[in-house]
Motif scaffolding. Structure first.
Motif, PDB file in Angstrom:
ATOM      1  N   ALA A 104       3.454 -14.399 -11.051  1.00  0.00           N
ATOM      2  CA  ALA A 104       4.239 -15.368 -10.272  1.00  0.00           C
ATOM      3  C   ALA A 104       4.546 -14.829  -8.884  1.00  0.00           C
ATOM      4  N   ILE A 105       4.872 -13.549  -8.793  1.00  0.00           N
ATOM      5  CA  ILE A 105       5.158 -12.933  -7.492  1.00  0.00           C
ATOM      6  C   ILE A 105       3.909 -12.925  -6.621  1.00  0.00           C
ATOM      7  N   GLN A 106       2.771 -12.553  -7.211  1.00  0.00           N
ATOM      8  CA  GLN A 106       1.525 -12.531  -6.436  1.00  0.00           C
ATOM      9  C   GLN A 106       1.150 -13.931  -5.955  1.00  0.00           C
ATOM     10  N   GLY A 107       1.318 -14.924  -6.821  1.00  0.00           N
ATOM     11  CA  GLY A 107       1.019 -16.300  -6.429  1.00  0.00           C
ATOM     12  C   GLY A 107       1.935 -16.795  -5.323  1.00  0.00           C
ATOM     13  N   ALA A 108       3.224 -16.522  -5.452  1.00  0.00           N
ATOM     14  CA  ALA A 108       4.180 -16.957  -4.430  1.00  0.00           C
ATOM     15  C   ALA A 108       3.906 -16.273  -3.099  1.00  0.00           C
ATOM     16  N   ASN A 149      12.357   1.625 -16.295  1.00  0.00           N
ATOM     17  CA  ASN A 149      10.989   1.998 -16.658  1.00  0.00           C
ATOM     18  C   ASN A 149      10.226   0.791 -17.173  1.00  0.00           C
ATOM     19  N   CYS A 150      10.884  -0.341 -17.197  1.00  0.00           N
ATOM     20  CA  CYS A 150      10.310  -1.594 -17.681  1.00  0.00           C
ATOM     21  C   CYS A 150      10.613  -2.644 -16.615  1.00  0.00           C
ATOM     22  N   ALA A 151       9.867  -2.592 -15.501  1.00  0.00           N
ATOM     23  CA  ALA A 151      10.218  -3.419 -14.348  1.00  0.00           C
ATOM     24  C   ALA A 151       8.984  -3.803 -13.542  1.00  0.00           C
ATOM     25  N   VAL A 152       9.186  -4.766 -12.649  1.00  0.00           N
ATOM     26  CA  VAL A 152       8.160  -5.170 -11.686  1.00  0.00           C
ATOM     27  C   VAL A 152       8.668  -4.759 -10.304  1.00  0.00           C
ATOM     28  N   THR A 153       7.803  -4.106  -9.527  1.00  0.00           N
ATOM     29  CA  THR A 153       8.160  -3.665  -8.177  1.00  0.00           C
ATOM     30  C   THR A 153       7.295  -4.401  -7.166  1.00  0.00           C
ATOM     31  N   TYR A 154       7.953  -5.012  -6.180  1.00  0.00           N
ATOM     32  CA  TYR A 154       7.270  -5.698  -5.082  1.00  0.00           C
ATOM     33  C   TYR A 154       7.519  -4.893  -3.813  1.00  0.00           C
ATOM     34  N   THR A 155       6.445  -4.533  -3.133  1.00  0.00           N
ATOM     35  CA  THR A 155       6.552  -3.790  -1.877  1.00  0.00           C
ATOM     36  C   THR A 155       5.924  -4.615  -0.770  1.00  0.00           C
ATOM     37  N   ALA A 156       6.726  -4.915   0.242  1.00  0.00           N
ATOM     38  CA  ALA A 156       6.250  -5.712   1.378  1.00  0.00           C
ATOM     39  C   ALA A 156       5.203  -4.915   2.160  1.00  0.00           C
ATOM     40  N   PRO A 157       4.312  -5.618   2.865  1.00  0.00           N
ATOM     41  CA  PRO A 157       3.308  -4.896   3.657  1.00  0.00           C
ATOM     42  C   PRO A 157       3.964  -4.073   4.757  1.00  0.00           C
ATOM     43  N   SER A 158       3.349  -2.944   5.075  1.00  0.00           N
ATOM     44  CA  SER A 158       3.920  -2.070   6.107  1.00  0.00           C
ATOM     45  C   SER A 158       3.255  -2.269   7.465  1.00  0.00           C
ATOM     46  N   GLU A 172      10.253 -21.737   5.677  1.00  0.00           N
ATOM     47  CA  GLU A 172      10.850 -22.547   4.595  1.00  0.00           C
ATOM     48  C   GLU A 172      12.037 -21.820   3.946  1.00  0.00           C
ATOM     49  N   ASN A 173      12.898 -21.203   4.752  1.00  0.00           N
ATOM     50  CA  ASN A 173      14.078 -20.460   4.282  1.00  0.00           C
ATOM     51  C   ASN A 173      13.719 -19.232   3.448  1.00  0.00           C
ATOM     52  N   ILE A 174      12.539 -18.686   3.663  1.00  0.00           N
ATOM     53  CA  ILE A 174      12.102 -17.464   2.994  1.00  0.00           C
ATOM     54  C   ILE A 174      11.858 -16.426   4.082  1.00  0.00           C
ATOM     55  N   ASP A 175      12.558 -15.297   4.006  1.00  0.00           N
ATOM     56  CA  ASP A 175      12.346 -14.219   4.978  1.00  0.00           C
ATOM     57  C   ASP A 175      10.970 -13.617   4.762  1.00  0.00           C
ATOM     58  N   VAL A 176      10.219 -13.403   5.847  1.00  0.00           N
ATOM     59  CA  VAL A 176       8.865 -12.880   5.750  1.00  0.00           C
ATOM     60  C   VAL A 176       8.688 -11.634   6.604  1.00  0.00           C
ATOM     61  N   VAL A 177       7.739 -10.811   6.201  1.00  0.00           N
ATOM     62  CA  VAL A 177       7.314  -9.619   6.921  1.00  0.00           C
ATOM     63  C   VAL A 177       5.792  -9.690   7.003  1.00  0.00           C
ATOM     64  N   TYR A 178       5.267  -9.778   8.217  1.00  0.00           N
ATOM     65  CA  TYR A 178       3.823  -9.927   8.430  1.00  0.00           C
ATOM     66  C   TYR A 178       3.238 -11.087   7.619  1.00  0.00           C
ATOM     67  N   GLY A 179       3.973 -12.160   7.527  1.00  0.00           N
ATOM     68  CA  GLY A 179       3.505 -13.371   6.858  1.00  0.00           C
ATOM     69  C   GLY A 179       3.766 -13.429   5.367  1.00  0.00           C
ATOM     70  N   TYR A 180       4.071 -12.302   4.747  1.00  0.00           N
ATOM     71  CA  TYR A 180       4.355 -12.262   3.310  1.00  0.00           C
ATOM     72  C   TYR A 180       5.863 -12.227   3.091  1.00  0.00           C
ATOM     73  N   PRO A 181       6.317 -12.653   1.922  1.00  0.00           N
ATOM     74  CA  PRO A 181       7.764 -12.587   1.666  1.00  0.00           C
ATOM     75  C   PRO A 181       8.300 -11.168   1.804  1.00  0.00           C
ATOM     76  N   ALA A 182       9.487 -11.051   2.383  1.00  0.00           N
ATOM     77  CA  ALA A 182      10.145  -9.745   2.499  1.00  0.00           C
ATOM     78  C   ALA A 182      10.560  -9.277   1.106  1.00  0.00           C
ATOM     79  N   ALA A 183      10.702  -7.987   0.949  1.00  0.00           N
ATOM     80  CA  ALA A 183      11.118  -7.406  -0.330  1.00  0.00           C
ATOM     81  C   ALA A 183      12.635  -7.482  -0.444  1.00  0.00           C
TER      82      ALA A 183
END
Length: 153
Positions: free
Chosen positions: A48-52, A128-137, A74-85
């Motif tokens: 879902a995160i990758q699709g969004a 240890n049971c999680a999903v990590t999203y890292t915004a592009p640098s 659309e009220n979503i903060d972005v970094v280089y076009g992708y959603p911010a972390a």
């Protein structure tokens, strides 16, 4: 008269009871269904995160703002076009991530290269049971989404 050799009804009942007790105590150890369900939920969240992220980037590309260091679509903060972390970035892009009764969040920032983590809500969250999203640098780079699934997930 012939004598027939076989099991009595009591012997059969005792064997069935013993097998039932073994099944109740041993089956959960072999059928770790809760852990499998948690891992499947994390894989679903990762998708879902990758699709969004892809959809938001497409919208940024249409608007011509995919190379901007920061902004809002659309009220979503972005970094280089992708959603911010952050909760106002990827948290706003994925429906349901803002539900604190299901997901617990750690970290997050509206800067390039920042990371945010989501795990299941609980009194003692298991990171240890999680999903990590890292915004592009950098411009042109894609965000990374990883899942960490430990044996005790």
């Amino acid at each position: 008269m012939k004598r027939q050799g076989g099991f009595t009804l009591i012997e059969l009942v005792v064997v069935i009871v013993i097998l039932g007790i073994l099944a109740v105590t041993a089956a959960p150890r072999f059928l770790n269904l809760q852990s499998d369900a948690r891992e499947a939920s994390l894989q679903g969240l990762k998708g879902a995160i990758q699709g969004a992220a892809g959809i938001v980037y497409g919208k940024a590309a249409i608007e011509g703002s995919e190379t901007a260091v920061s902004g809002s679509i659309e009220n979503i903060d972005v970094v280089y076009g992708y959603p911010a972390a952050s909760t106002t970035g990827i948290g706003a892009a994925v429906v349901g991530l803002s539900d604190t009764s299901e997901w617990q969040v750690s970290g997050g920032a509206n800067t390039a290269g920042a990371s945010i983590q989501y795990t299941f809500t609980g009194t003692n969250p298991n990171w240890n049971c999680a999903v990590t999203y890292t915004a592009p640098s950098t411009s042109g780079a894609a965000p990374t989404v990883t899942t960490a699934t430990a044996d005790d997930c």
